[in-house]
Design an enzyme around this catalytic site. Structure first.
Site, PDB file in Angstrom:
ATOM      1  CE  LYS A  76      24.890   8.243   1.514  1.00  0.00           C
ATOM      2  NZ  LYS A  76      23.934   8.593   0.448  1.00  0.00           N
ATOM      3  CB  CYS A 132      25.378  14.717  -3.931  1.00  0.00           C
ATOM      4  SG  CYS A 132      23.895  14.625  -2.920  1.00  0.00           S
TER       5      CYS A 132
HETATM    6  C1  DHB Z   1      22.369  11.558  -2.109  1.00  0.00           C
HETATM    7  C2  DHB Z   1      23.603  11.580  -2.728  1.00  0.00           C
HETATM    8  C3  DHB Z   1      23.692  11.353  -4.091  1.00  0.00           C
HETATM    9  O1  DHB Z   1      24.869  11.396  -4.749  1.00  0.00           O
HETATM   10  C4  DHB Z   1      22.522  11.096  -4.817  1.00  0.00           C
HETATM   11  O2  DHB Z   1      22.577  10.885  -6.126  1.00  0.00           O
HETATM   12  C5  DHB Z   1      21.299  11.073  -4.182  1.00  0.00           C
HETATM   13  C6  DHB Z   1      21.223  11.304  -2.834  1.00  0.00           C
HETATM   14  C7  DHB Z   1      22.213  11.871  -0.685  1.00  0.00           C
HETATM   15  O3  DHB Z   1      22.909  11.307   0.192  1.00  0.00           O
HETATM   16  O4  DHB Z   1      21.375  12.732  -0.372  1.00  0.00           O
END
Ligand code: DHB
Length: 303
Positions: free
Chosen positions: A46, A129
């Site tokens: 993660k 993200c």
């Molecule tokens: C999250 C992070 C990401 O890179 C993604 O594509 C979707 C969700 C997150 O932790 O919110």
């Protein structure tokens, strides 16, 4: 003879092209080790930040037709608390990719320096993200993406992957910029969005963050297009991510130009066996079509 599923990313050998994508089963060393033992060619943590982060409150994820929408808010234990987990993850016998994020270039450098103490096989820079404002601007700015890449490259001695967002009209400029800054590999795509789901009962958005990123089979055509375009535009290898559930999905992604494939959402829909299943199906397909190695597939669409 059986076709060879081996692939290489910037000198790192993978026994097969399936990689656990960031964000799924990557919060402990134990779960990463389990996925590696189940047959993944490599596993990704993660995304880790400079300090522990709780993430958004529930609901953070929703199953929908064709995949998922999620806004977790990058929950993670913080890079310092993950070094011991890396040791356990490595016991799985597959290369371990540490995914990192930062709010500033300096923070990317700091997290990278800290994670390097745990000797991951590769580092993936998450500049994409869709649920964190700063993350988004890194992924849609060639200049900032280049600066983050450069900062991470200087902080670690392993190959650096940069994960791109499809949510920009500068995709190819960003791809070239990170390659020019020394990125060894590009991964694409992160989730598409932001999107919104509304609960008709209440009239309110379903996710606590209101908006989130889409993943799963519904985004596969966009992922294929992005990988095709990126791999036509840069020399470095690409990890194709987005809607990979079967051996045929993997074959198509390799044909689009990827050297390996990321699997995330399918772990929810198909279970942890998805890695060995994809490999079995890919091997069957390759044997039936007389492809000898994954190299025969990579970039076939363009040839
Ligand atoms: C999250 C992070 C990401 O890179 C993604 O594509 C979707 C969700 C997150 O932790 O919110």
């Amino acid at each position: 003879m059986k076709p060879s599923l081996e692939t290489t990313l910037a000198g790192v050998k993978l026994r097969n092209p399936t990689i656990l994508a960031a964000g799924v089963l990557g919060t402990t060393g134990k779960s990463l080790k389990r996925v590696a033992k189940e047959g993944a060619g490599a596993v990704t943590t993660k995304s880790l930040g400079i300090r522990p982060k709780e993430g958004h409150s529930n609901p953070t994820i929703m199953e929908m037709e064709g995949g998922l929408i999620n806004a977790m808010g990058l929950p993670n234990p913080g890079v310092d608390n993950f070094l011991d987990e890396l040791v356990i993850a490595k016991e799985g016998g597959a290369p371990v990719i540490a995914s990192i994020f930062g709010g500033t270039v300096e923070e990317f450098a700091e997290v990278a320096k800290k994670i390097w103490a745990g000797k991951p096989d590769m580092v993936e820079v998450n500049i994409s993200c869709p649920n964190v404002k700063e993350g988004m601007s890194f992924g849609s700015s060639p200049e900032l993406a280049a600066e983050a890449t450069d900062a991470v490259k200087k902080a670690v001695k392993c190959p650096v992957i940069v994960k791109l967002t499809p949510n920009t009209d500068k995709l190819l400029l960003v791809a070239k910029a990170v390659e020019d800054s020394g990125a060894d590999v590009i991964s694409a795509i992160n989730s598409i969005g932001p999107g919104m789901v509304i609960d008709a009962e209440t009239g309110k958005p379903f996710l606590s963050n209101q908006v989130g990123g889409l993943s799963g089979p519904m985004i596969k055509p966009v992922a294929l297009r992005c990988v095709y375009d990126i791999s036509s535009h840069v020399e470095i290898p690409v990890i194709g991510i987005g809607g990979i559930e079967t051996g045929l999905d993997a074959a198509e992604m390799l044909m689009a130009g990827a050297s390996a494939v990321g699997v995330g959402t399918a772990v929810y829909s198909r279970g942890i066996e998805v890695f060995s299943k994809i490999c079995e199906e890919l091997e069957y397909f390759m044997a039936a079509k007389s492809y000898k190695s994954t190299k025969d597939l990579v970039g076939l669409t363009r040839r």
